[in-house]
Design a protein around this motif. Structure first.
Motif, short mmCIF file in Angstrom:
data_model
loop_
_atom_site.label_atom_id
_atom_site.label_comp_id
_atom_site.label_asym_id
_atom_site.label_seq_id
_atom_site.Cartn_x
_atom_site.Cartn_y
_atom_site.Cartn_z
N ALA A 208 0.84 -1.19 0.00
CA ALA A 208 0.00 0.00 0.00
C ALA A 208 0.88 1.25 0.00
CB ALA A 208 -0.91 -0.01 1.23
N GLU A 209 0.30 2.36 -0.46
CA GLU A 209 1.04 3.61 -0.46
C GLU A 209 1.11 4.18 0.96
OE1 GLU A 209 -0.79 6.18 -3.31
OE2 GLU A 209 0.44 5.39 -4.94
N THR A 210 2.19 4.91 1.24
CA THR A 210 2.39 5.56 2.53
C THR A 210 2.28 7.07 2.35
OG1 THR A 210 3.82 3.80 3.35
CG2 THR A 210 4.04 5.95 4.40
N GLU A 211 1.50 7.73 3.21
CA GLU A 211 1.32 9.17 3.13
C GLU A 211 2.36 9.88 3.98
OE1 GLU A 211 -2.67 9.97 4.27
OE2 GLU A 211 -3.57 9.05 2.48
N PHE A 212 2.80 11.08 3.51
CA PHE A 212 3.74 11.88 4.31
C PHE A 212 3.62 13.34 3.86
CE2 PHE A 212 6.11 10.86 0.51
CZ PHE A 212 6.92 11.96 0.26
N LEU A 213 4.18 14.24 4.63
CA LEU A 213 4.18 15.66 4.31
C LEU A 213 5.60 16.10 4.00
CD1 LEU A 213 1.80 17.20 7.02
CD2 LEU A 213 1.32 16.88 4.59
N PHE A 214 5.75 16.97 3.01
CA PHE A 214 7.05 17.57 2.68
C PHE A 214 6.78 19.03 2.36
CE2 PHE A 214 10.23 18.77 -0.60
CZ PHE A 214 11.37 18.69 0.19
N GLU A 215 7.44 19.92 3.11
CA GLU A 215 7.22 21.36 2.98
C GLU A 215 5.73 21.70 3.06
OE1 GLU A 215 9.24 22.66 -0.54
OE2 GLU A 215 11.23 22.48 0.38
N GLN A 216 5.06 21.04 4.00
CA GLN A 216 3.65 21.26 4.30
C GLN A 216 2.71 20.85 3.17
OE1 GLN A 216 2.92 22.10 7.47
NE2 GLN A 216 5.17 21.96 7.68
N ARG A 217 3.21 20.05 2.24
CA ARG A 217 2.37 19.55 1.14
C ARG A 217 2.24 18.04 1.26
NH1 ARG A 217 5.65 23.30 -1.82
NH2 ARG A 217 4.44 25.10 -2.56
N PRO A 218 1.03 17.48 0.94
CA PRO A 218 0.83 16.03 1.07
C PRO A 218 1.41 15.26 -0.12
CG PRO A 218 -1.19 17.06 0.29
CD PRO A 218 -0.22 18.18 0.55
N TYR A 219 2.03 14.11 0.20
CA TYR A 219 2.56 13.20 -0.81
C TYR A 219 2.24 11.78 -0.39
CZ TYR A 219 5.48 17.04 -2.59
OH TYR A 219 5.93 18.22 -3.11
N THR A 220 2.32 10.85 -1.34
CA THR A 220 2.31 9.42 -1.01
C THR A 220 3.52 8.79 -1.68
OG1 THR A 220 0.98 8.78 -2.92
CG2 THR A 220 -0.21 9.32 -0.89
N CYS A 221 3.99 7.67 -1.09
CA CYS A 221 5.14 6.98 -1.67
C CYS A 221 4.97 5.48 -1.52
CB CYS A 221 6.45 7.44 -1.03
SG CYS A 221 6.57 7.09 0.74
N ILE A 222 5.70 4.75 -2.35
CA ILE A 222 5.65 3.29 -2.33
C ILE A 222 6.97 2.76 -2.86
CG2 ILE A 222 4.62 3.13 -4.63
CD1 ILE A 222 3.01 0.74 -3.66
N MET A 223 7.44 1.66 -2.28
CA MET A 223 8.63 0.97 -2.78
C MET A 223 8.15 -0.28 -3.49
SD MET A 223 11.97 1.31 -2.89
CE MET A 223 12.56 2.18 -1.42
N GLN A 224 8.51 -0.39 -4.76
CA GLN A 224 8.04 -1.52 -5.56
C GLN A 224 9.21 -2.38 -6.01
OE1 GLN A 224 5.76 0.16 -8.76
NE2 GLN A 224 3.99 0.59 -7.48
N GLU A 225 8.97 -3.69 -6.02
CA GLU A 225 9.94 -4.63 -6.54
C GLU A 225 9.73 -4.79 -8.03
OE1 GLU A 225 12.30 -6.02 -4.80
OE2 GLU A 225 11.69 -5.56 -2.75
N ARG A 226 10.78 -4.57 -8.83
CA ARG A 226 10.71 -4.76 -10.27
C ARG A 226 11.88 -5.66 -10.68
NH1 ARG A 226 6.93 -1.73 -12.54
NH2 ARG A 226 6.13 0.06 -11.40
N GLY A 227 11.59 -6.98 -10.69
CA GLY A 227 12.66 -7.94 -10.94
C GLY A 227 13.63 -7.92 -9.79
N ASN A 228 14.90 -7.68 -10.09
CA ASN A 228 15.93 -7.60 -9.04
C ASN A 228 16.13 -6.18 -8.54
OD1 ASN A 228 16.48 -10.38 -9.25
ND2 ASN A 228 17.84 -10.03 -11.00
#
Length: 683
Positions: free
Chosen positions: A602-622
């Motif tokens: 699932a995506e993770t929500e966070f704030l950077f410079e008071q603006r909302p973002y989401t991030c995710i780490m995905q496996e693509r092969g190796n």
């Protein structure tokens, strides 16, 4: 649906599955739910609308109901339209001979037929000419100008060409001829010396007329002219019959030319598609008959793109465009059927040529020392290939190898001159590549995705080297795989007739408004069969502990026979469609992408410079890839250990970005810190 002849012997097997790259558009769950509630549509459709940049309920509603919007008058948007109308009205009143110079593709031929019908209905003395594809190439030329002049023509009207024809237009003016250019191609630095120019590239980018093909410009001119003559009862059409006729030709040409289905194109094509099954044009009815579409109550753009358009384009590629013009302007049923049958036979010949040249091209490449992946581009030249179809073959090789493809053939027995066509991938600009190579070329032209060129045979090695140099400047190895762009993840249980009916509101789909693509992870593949000319048919199901007997859905993968059999478990990307057989209608998937099952968190929500973002780490092969999304849906993607990432914006190809620079470096550190607080994300 494409025609499926008797199954042949299995095609040659290629190892594994298609080597693709998937671009998963950002998940916007909260926004999609809010938009779905405001517009009363499925959250899946709402996600698709967000992907199209339609994030406000009123914008989404206007897109789903384009007829609800008020159009500006084309007289306001096209500066030279009033003058064009004045010149044509005077020519018609004075019984001056008018000549149309068209083009040999579907856009140019439908434009020519449209204006012939409109001008003749208004009492004009009008004829036409189309240059020879093989002997003269694209666009109006001095031979045609001189011929028109000798025949007593007073006004020349170009359609789908002329915007770069400086010398021919200058010659026409020297001879005292009036010239109106109607075109939609990119503008040269200096415009030709025509009396009037109608080109949507000359009007505001915000105009709904901006994306029109050549036939769209012809349509606007014809309708405005009829209105000027007082022939329009309700603003359009000398009679209702004329209005319908011109709208049908506009629809046919717009879709066949792959024009963007946005703005007025979307609005008018939607109306035109309702007209085509009951067309009042004898030629269109005959073409529908020979294409096996008789009885269809609703035609989708795919029916034109795969069934009607190719039969028209084949004539321009291989034979005399006059066949198509006569098909589209005759009111004689017998003549229409005869011309439609000619189109059918020529198209069959075109199909045979394409299949033969494609096999020869694959064999020539795979038995050569050329390495397209290392070169980042493929240039193939062989004698006796038909120039009229090598562009189609180039597109198929792009699909097969995932690199830009340039295909040429010798124009003479002495092999002194090479003429060719190019097709591209999103990250490679064909026109810029040809400009980079122009000192080695005799002629060239085109745009980002496609182009044409010619050069001396002795320059072959130098041209190949120069294209390789350009390709290495703009492409990375990860770009050299076919791209599948995906709108949203769906569960197979969501795929029902109600969703299909809602998605139908997106139509007409085509360029810049593609059919939505969904993906489902880890489905089971069963009942695989080869059918037709290398197509693959199978069933898909999704394991669910709560469902002892999971639902099976039929799937089709066009031209994937060489991957038979597919692995039994795959992630699949697909378009949703229906299939009718023996009176029964069922949901069917058109599979456009597969990959081995992968685990996505699932995506993770966070704030950077008071603006909302989401991030995710995905496996693509190796490899691991970090993807960061902002509130506007822009995605920054960076693979572990790399300093160059990609920044993707809605409806635009990814752009390379140096993420070691600010503000990207701190943004990435903040995202990684957020992921560190969720152990499963970095496992």
């Amino acid at each position: 649906m494409l025609e499926l002849p008797t199954p042949p012997s299995p095609p040659p097997k290629r190892a594994g599955i298609p080597d693709q790259r998937w671009n998963l558009l950002p998940v916007q769950t909260k926004q999609a739910l809010a938009l779905a509630q405001a517009t009363q549509v499925s959250p899946l459709l709402a996600q698709v609308l967000l992907n199209r940049g339609l994030d406000r309920p009123e914008a989404a509603q206007a897109f789903l109901d384009p007829d609800s919007q008020t159009l500006p008058s084309p007289l306001e948007d096209f500066p030279d339209l009033p003058l064009s109308l004045e010149l044509l009205i005077n020519a018609i009143h004075d019984r001056q001979a008018i000549a149309i110079c068209g083009d040999y593709d579907a856009d140019g031929m439908t434009s020519t037929a449209l204006l012939l019908r409109a001008l003749r209905s208004l009492g004009a003395r009008v004829d036409y000419a189309i240059p020879s594809r093989m002997n003269e190439g694209y666009g109006i030329n001095e031979r045609i100008i001189e011929e028109f002049h000798s025949e007593g023509v007073g006004l020349i009207l170009t359609v789908d060409n002329g915007i770069a024809a400086h010398r021919p237009i200058e010659r026409a003016r020297e001879l005292g001829l009036t010239v109106i250019i109607t075109d939609h191609h990119d503008l040269p630095p200096i415009l030709p010396n025509a009396n009037a120019i109608l080109n949507p590239k000359l009007i505001a980018e915000t105009s709904p007329y901006r994306t029109m093909a050549g036939v769209g410009v012809a349509y606007v001119l014809a309708m405005s002219l009829a209105q000027s003559f007082g022939s329009l009862a309700q603003g359009f059409g000398q009679t209702q019959d004329l209005q319908n006729t011109l709208l049908e030709l506009f629809t046919l040409g717009t879709i066949a030319d792959l024009a963007p289905l946005t703005g007025v194109n979307r609005r008018w094509v939607r109306r035109g598609l309702q007209r085509l099954p009951k067309s009042e044009i004898e030629g269109i009815q005959a073409l529908i008959q020979v294409a096996g579409l008789s009885g269809e109550k609703n035609l989708k753009p795919e029916a034109i793109g795969f069934r009607l358009g190719p039969r028209i384009n084949a004539v321009g590629r291989l034979a005399d465009p006059q066949i198509v013009i006569e098909l589209l302007i005759t009111d004689d049923h017998g003549v229409a059927l005869e011309r439609a049958m000619q189109c059918e036979q020529i198209n069959k010949h075109r199909q045979q040529l394409c299949e033969s040249i494609e096999k020869e091209a694959i064999n020539a490449y795979e038995n050569s020392s050329i390495n397209a992946k290392e070169d980042h581009v493929l240039l193939l030249v062989q004698p006796e290939w038909h120039h009229g179809v090598i562009g189609i073959v180039a597109s198929r090789l792009v699909e097969r190898y995932g690199v830009p493809v340039f295909i040429g053939t010798y124009e003479d027995e002495q092999q002194e001159h090479i003429r060719g066509s190019a097709r591209s991938i999103p990250e490679f600009n064909v026109f810029e590549a040809l400009e980079f190579t122009k000192d080695l070329l005799l002629r060239h032209g085109g745009h980002r995705a496609a182009g044409g060129f010619s050069f001396e045979g002795a320059q072959l090695d130098d041209v190949r080297s120069r294209l390789r140099q350009f390709a290495h400047q703009c492409l990375k190895p990860e770009h050299l795989r076919p791209l599948v762009t995906i709108d949203a993840q769906a569960n197979l249980a969501q795929l029902d007739f109600d969703l299909h009916a809602q998605l139908d509101a997106l139509h007409p789909c085509g360029m810049e408004n593609p059919n939505p693509v969904f993906w489902t992870p880890n489905v089971r593949i069963s009942d695989q069969k080869l059918m037709g000319k290398g197509h693959l048919k199978f069933m898909v199901s999704q394991e669910d502990a709560s469902t002892p007997s999971p639902r099976k859905i039929q799937a089709i993968a066009w031209r994937w026979g060489e991957y038979y059999p597919l692995p039994k478990s795959l992630d699949i990307a697909y378009r949703l469609q229906t299939n009718e057989w023996n009176g029964d209608i069922s949901i069917q998937l058109e599979v456009v992408g597969v990959r081995l099952p992968q685990q996505f968190n699932a995506e993770t929500e966070f704030l950077f410079e008071q603006r909302p973002y989401t991030c995710i780490m995905q496996e693509r092969g190796n490899l691991k890839e970090l993807r960061i999304r902002n509130a506007r849906g822009e995605i920054l993607a960076i693979q572990k250990g790399q300093k160059i990432g990609t920044l993707s914006k809605n409806n635009h190809p990814p752009q390379e970005t140096d993420v070691s620079q600010q503000p990207y470096y701190d943004l990435i550190r903040t995202a990684l810190d957020a992921l560190d607080r969720v152990p499963s994300q970095t496992s």
